[in-house]
Design a protein around this motif. Sequence first.
Motif, mmCIF file in Angstrom:
data_model
loop_
_atom_site.group_PDB
_atom_site.id
_atom_site.type_symbol
_atom_site.label_atom_id
_atom_site.label_comp_id
_atom_site.label_asym_id
_atom_site.label_seq_id
_atom_site.Cartn_x
_atom_site.Cartn_y
_atom_site.Cartn_z
ATOM 1 N N GLU A 231 53.576 37.761 42.020
ATOM 2 C CA GLU A 231 53.827 37.534 40.596
ATOM 3 C C GLU A 231 53.087 36.299 40.088
ATOM 4 O OE1 GLU A 231 58.039 37.307 40.436
ATOM 5 O OE2 GLU A 231 58.312 39.471 40.138
ATOM 6 N N ARG A 232 52.936 35.294 40.935
ATOM 7 C CA ARG A 232 52.196 34.097 40.537
ATOM 8 C C ARG A 232 50.708 34.403 40.377
ATOM 9 N NH1 ARG A 232 49.621 30.451 43.700
ATOM 10 N NH2 ARG A 232 50.620 31.316 45.572
ATOM 11 N N LEU A 233 50.195 35.311 41.203
ATOM 12 C CA LEU A 233 48.771 35.647 41.151
ATOM 13 C C LEU A 233 48.432 36.587 40.007
ATOM 14 C CD1 LEU A 233 48.005 36.148 44.948
ATOM 15 C CD2 LEU A 233 47.561 34.138 43.535
ATOM 16 N N MET B 58 39.509 27.942 43.920
ATOM 17 C CA MET B 58 40.954 28.059 44.072
ATOM 18 C C MET B 58 41.654 27.428 42.880
ATOM 19 S SD MET B 58 43.567 29.066 45.815
ATOM 20 C CE MET B 58 43.150 29.347 47.525
ATOM 21 N N HIS B 59 42.505 28.231 42.215
ATOM 22 C CA HIS B 59 43.287 27.761 41.074
ATOM 23 C C HIS B 59 44.767 28.071 41.322
ATOM 24 C CE1 HIS B 59 39.896 26.785 38.356
ATOM 25 N NE2 HIS B 59 39.276 27.773 38.986
ATOM 26 N N ASP B 60 45.600 27.644 40.380
ATOM 27 C CA ASP B 60 47.036 27.881 40.527
ATOM 28 C C ASP B 60 47.378 29.360 40.537
ATOM 29 O OD1 ASP B 60 47.429 25.184 40.594
ATOM 30 O OD2 ASP B 60 47.875 25.003 38.449
ATOM 31 N N ASN B 61 46.602 30.169 39.811
ATOM 32 C CA ASN B 61 46.876 31.605 39.741
ATOM 33 C C ASN B 61 45.963 32.411 40.655
ATOM 34 O OD1 ASN B 61 44.579 31.061 38.322
ATOM 35 N ND2 ASN B 61 45.081 32.341 36.552
ATOM 36 N N GLY B 62 45.447 31.784 41.716
ATOM 37 C CA GLY B 62 44.664 32.531 42.705
ATOM 38 C C GLY B 62 43.210 32.113 42.745
#
Length: 450
Positions: free
Chosen positions: A134-136, A264-268
């Motif tokens: 869900e975060r990705l 690389m970021h917070d959402n993938g």
Amino acid sequence: MARTKTQYVCQACGHVEIKWMGRCPGCGEWNTMVEETIAAPSKSLPVSGARMQPQPIQSIPAQTEQRIHTGLTECDFVLGGGVVPGSLVLIGGDPGIGKSTLLLQLSNSIASQKKRVLYVSGEESASQIKLRAERLGTVQEELYVLAETDLDLVVEAAAQLQPDFLIIDSIQTVFRPSLTSAPGSVAQVRECTGVLLRVAKSQNIATFIVGHVTKDGALAGPRMLEHMVDAVLYFEGERHHMYRVLRAVKNRFGSTNELAVFEMHDNGLREVSNPSLLFLSERQTIVPGSAVVAAMEGRRPLLLEVQALVAPTGFGTPRRMATGADYARVSMLLAVLERRLGLQVQASDAYVNVAGGVRVDEPAVDLGIALALVSSHRDRPLTQGDIYMGEVGLTGEVRNVTRLAERLREAQKLGFKRCLIPAGQTVSETFSGLEIVPVQSLQDAMQKAF
């Protein structure tokens, strides 16, 4: 009562001894011999299906595999155009580098194409995978999750579900109950990989398995594991940098030594379509010890910044350190500079770094590293807008490089004004706005670079 027979197996290379030894005779590693029970041999060979007969190669019909697109263009590029159904792919990397994140993104993208995906995790629970998914991004209906370590149950679930794509995360956590050795041992890893290979080929399921790496950066387990699979991918990068590199070192369905760059970021993970521009974005142009080189990663040219620092040493023996470059070649270049150009570096520490966390080991970057060392030693910046390509020999000559036209085309695209190339190499194309300067030796290159 019969006594159970045991043997000692090296967990690094798979070497077998009948007694314990502190150092493995096969690979030389210490404290890697683990006692394992010798499994009783099977009395009958397993039947794999209809018996095949030899046939002339000309009579075998040619088949074109319809590849599965991963949804990430860079990942398809490394795999040779997509995932081949029935293939077995091994992906390795340091802990926490993002292997599970990458595979979960691939699973979500493939499931969005109405293809069934089974994600098997032996390290996380199903709820943890759901939170990460869900975060990705969006969660697809065709993505199935199984938190299980018993490989027999995993194979049974795959036979019932009939997925198009299977992920095992990781091969060191799954085990077969018929073997008495612990999960992650050489016997378990070898046997589980063999079972997954038969499942992938017999049921035409594209399978990805995650493998842990040792402290030396190699895949844990016997080297036979790399020979069993169809492709071996390494996911590399510094944990404190946002850049990640996916590199293919073996691929039966495409070219090897290909490379893809991700952020690389917070959402993938996000794809980087122009890695050269990204690696040079933070470069300071007029500083001593900085040079731009053109390296080839497979079919892709990469423009990278090489940084060098030469400073007086505070110890009796000067230090030589290389990050992202070959240490042996850096030491050789320092010796050539001292012997052929009279550069007095025997009492100085020398540090070489390839900015961005990328590792290059081809000799075409020798000229750029050598000029960066000279620039730092003299505390004079190189000419702004220059780029350097060439291999340096022990006599100080600048030797030819491969695929020069691709490197020059990339330099022209990013707006460089001048390029120093080996004098023995001819350029058939014309590159508007890019001056080609041939150099024969390090002495010649140093005069023209400053």
